[in-house]
Each structure stands twice: as C-alpha cells, then as structure tokens.
Design an enzyme around this catalytic site. Structure first.
Site: not given
Ligand code: F6P
Length: 367
Positions: A34, A95, A126, A148, A150, A152, A185, A192, A194, A245, A301
C-alpha cells in the site's frame, strides 16, 4: 541509469563492498504494498545518495511486479527531486508477491544478473520486506526501508507514512466533531491499520476521540453502548468513537462480504467487515441516539507527507544506500530512538509489531 547502461557483472557482491573494485555500480529501488506519503522522499534520497557515490540508479515500477517484468526507469536528480512533498510513489506500487511460486521467486532472484544490478533497495511493509528478506537470505544484495501507515513493521520505531496518516486521522476527527456536536449525534470513525492499533490509537488520542477500540484489546458492544449512553447522561450530548478496521468487538455482528477475498500475501480485505457501520447501527439501536459512521479509508494514505515523514524517508534512504556501500546486505534501515540503525531483514520476516502496551493504559484513561 544516469549515463548509459551499466556493464553487466555477476557476483560482484560476494564478500565485497559495492564499488570497491572501482567498477560502475548500478542499483535498483522499488516501492511495494500500500502506498503512503513519504515514499518519494525515500526514493529521492536513495537516488541522491547513490549518485553521490558515483553509482547509477534504476527505479523498478510497481513493486515486485516491476522486478518480474523488468519494467524500469533510470532515476536522476531531475526526475526525483520535485516530489519530496508529494504523496504516493512516483515508482508506482503493487501487492505482487514473487514468493507465491518457485518460478516467480527464481524470476525475481535473477533480476540482478538480468539487469546488471549490484544492489536493490526494497521500500515496503512487512510483505514487501519478507520478499527482500528471502532474497537476502539467499545471498542477494538487498536492503530494506520500512514504510506503511499501519506502523506495524518490527525492528523500527517508525515507518514512513505513519506520522502523516495520524495527522490525517486527527484532522478528520476535528472536522467530524463540529458536525457531530451540532447534531448531538454519535459518530463512529473507522481507521485502517490491519491487525495493529497504531493508527486508531494515536490518531484517536491526537484527535480527542472519547473511546478507541484497537485489535490488541478485545472490547464489547455493550462497552460502546454504555460509554455513549453515559456521556449523554452526563450532559455531553455528542460522542466520537474510533474503531480500528481489525478490532474484535464481542457481541457485534460484522459483515462477511469480501472476507474470503485475499491479496497475494494472503491478507483479507478488512474494510469489508464494515466494523464501523455495524457499530454505529448497534449504538443507535441500543441507545436511540442518532449515530453515523465515517470510514476514513484510503484518505489516510493520501496527501502531502508531514515534515517528519519527509525527513524520515530521507534519513532511511541515505542509510540504506550506506549499507549497500559498506557491504551490509540484508539489512533494513530502522529508526531506533534518535538513531537510524541496521536491523537484519531475516529477523523481521513474517512478523508484525502490535501497538505498544503503554498505549493501552492511555486509551482506558481517556475513554
Ligand atoms: O497496509 C496498509 C493498508 O492501508 C491497510 O491499513 C489496509 O487494510 C490495506 O492497506 C488496504 O489495502 P488496499 O489498498 O489494497 O485496499
């Protein structure tokens, strides 16, 4: 290549420092997985540092797909310099996973001989780095750079792109807050990330969310409902909750559509769970409070990289070229504290880095 095709040499790398023979050195660079903001800073840095060594640099298009197809463009100061503050990747990404078959792996491994590459810089998360690690494990001259949103990738404190994505999430929450308050509300913001909660946790904390759910800590549907209800009873008639997510929420039915669809690295499409929308329906159903969901999706992203990501990409790019120059193949350039240090790719292959435990305490304090 900056000035014509480099001579083809095989095996220069064995026990040698790149360039130590005074031969023209040619390296490749790719971005896989990504995309994220800050990649162009890293590509620019790899190019600059390589040219500074007197090497030539080739950009492989679309990650490992470009390696398999031998699809490439020579990189120069001119064609890399103007993208420092632009999101995405000027090389394109995919990918594509060469580890899927022995044939595709062999095709990837032979790129060095076929294209006369003395080294390859793989910029990725990764998945991309696991391919880099496999090639390095087979003695090929590969180094890595972690990126990334993420955040991670193990072995590094920060991945390129994460800081920008956190800014985007925090800014989005600020925008959502005004409309959520105006309409009294509840809003569920889905991020995102993962199976890692870095984006939800830091984006939610920075944006002032009042409840944050991450994959590292199971939560329950009833906790969300009670939280929103309690705020209203206390006179705070709006609520912003953030959910990753990949969060697991007991008692919440999430969507199944697309769960079977996996990418070439075997990842399911987590957005298809629609955890944010499911949670919004559950909160509204149980409390009667009007609730909307907002999936931030790929907006996380995009956009120009923060100054932090520009500097991180620059530092990691220069360091990765330095490893090649020093014959330190198989290393990933990692930020550890204030320093950029080499971390063996084989040590991180197949692993991911969950949200640090210290954040879990923070999350409960602000809920
Ligand atoms: O790995 C980065 C990431 O943005 C994840 O957070 C997300 O689950 C996934 O990529 C989305 O991938 P795609 O762009 O293929 O929809």
């Amino acid at each position: 290549m900056v000035s014509g095709a480099p001579p083809k040499r095989v095996g220069l790398w064995l026990n040698q420092t790149v360039g130590s023979r005074g031969l023209a050195v040619h390296i490749g660079v790719l971005t896989g997985g990504g995309d994220c903001p800050g990649l162009n800073a890293a590509i620019r840095a790899v190019t600059r540092a390589s040219l500074d060594q007197g090497w030539s640099v080739t950009g492989l298009h679309d990650g490992w797909a470009g390696v398999l197809a031998r699809n490439s463009t020579p990189l120069t100061i001119e064609n890399t310099d103007s993208f420092l503050d632009v999101g995405g990747t000027l090389l394109g990404s995919s990918r594509t996973n060469p580890l899927r078959t022995t044939e595709s792996y062999a095709k990837a491994a032979s790129v060095f001989d076929d294209m006369g590459l003395d080294g390859l810089v793989a910029i990725g998360g990764d998945d991309t780095l696991s391919v880099a690690g496999a090639l390095a494990g087979d003695g090929l001259p590969v180094v890595g750079i972690p990126k990334t949103i993420d955040n991670d990738v193990p072995g590094t404190d920060m991945c390129i792109g994460f800081d920008t994505a956190v800014e985007t999430i925090a800014g989005s929450i600020a925008r959502l807050r005004s409309t959520t308050m105006s309409h009294h509300r509840a809003t569920v913001v889905e991020t995102m990330g993962r199976q890692a909660g870095w984006l939800a946790a830091l984006g939610g904390l920075a944006g002032g969310a009042d409840f944050i759910a991450v994959p590292e800590q199971r939560s329950t549907r009833d906790e969300f409902v009670a939280h929103v209800q309690r705020r209203y009873e206390q006179g705070r008639d709006y609520s912003i909750v953030v959910v990753a997510e990949g969060a697991e929420i007991d008692g919440l039915e999430v969507g199944e559509a697309g769960v079977q669809a996996t990418d070439e690295f075997g990842h399911i499409v987590l957005a298809a769970r629609s955890v944010g929308e499911s949670l919004a329906r559950a909160i509204e159903g149980a409390t009667g409070i009007e609730t909307r969901s907002s999936v931030l999706g790929h907006l996380q992203r995009g956009g120009p990289p923060t100054t932090f990501d520009r500097v991180l990409g620059t530092r990691l790019g220069v360091a990765a070229v330095g490893y090649l120059a020093a014959g330190q193949r198989g290393q990933m350039a990692a930020q550890r504290g204030p320093h950029i240090e080499p971390v063996p790719l084989v040590d991180i292959a197949g692993k991911t880095r969950p949200l640090d435990d210290s954040y879990l305490d923070l999350l409960s304090l602000f809920a």
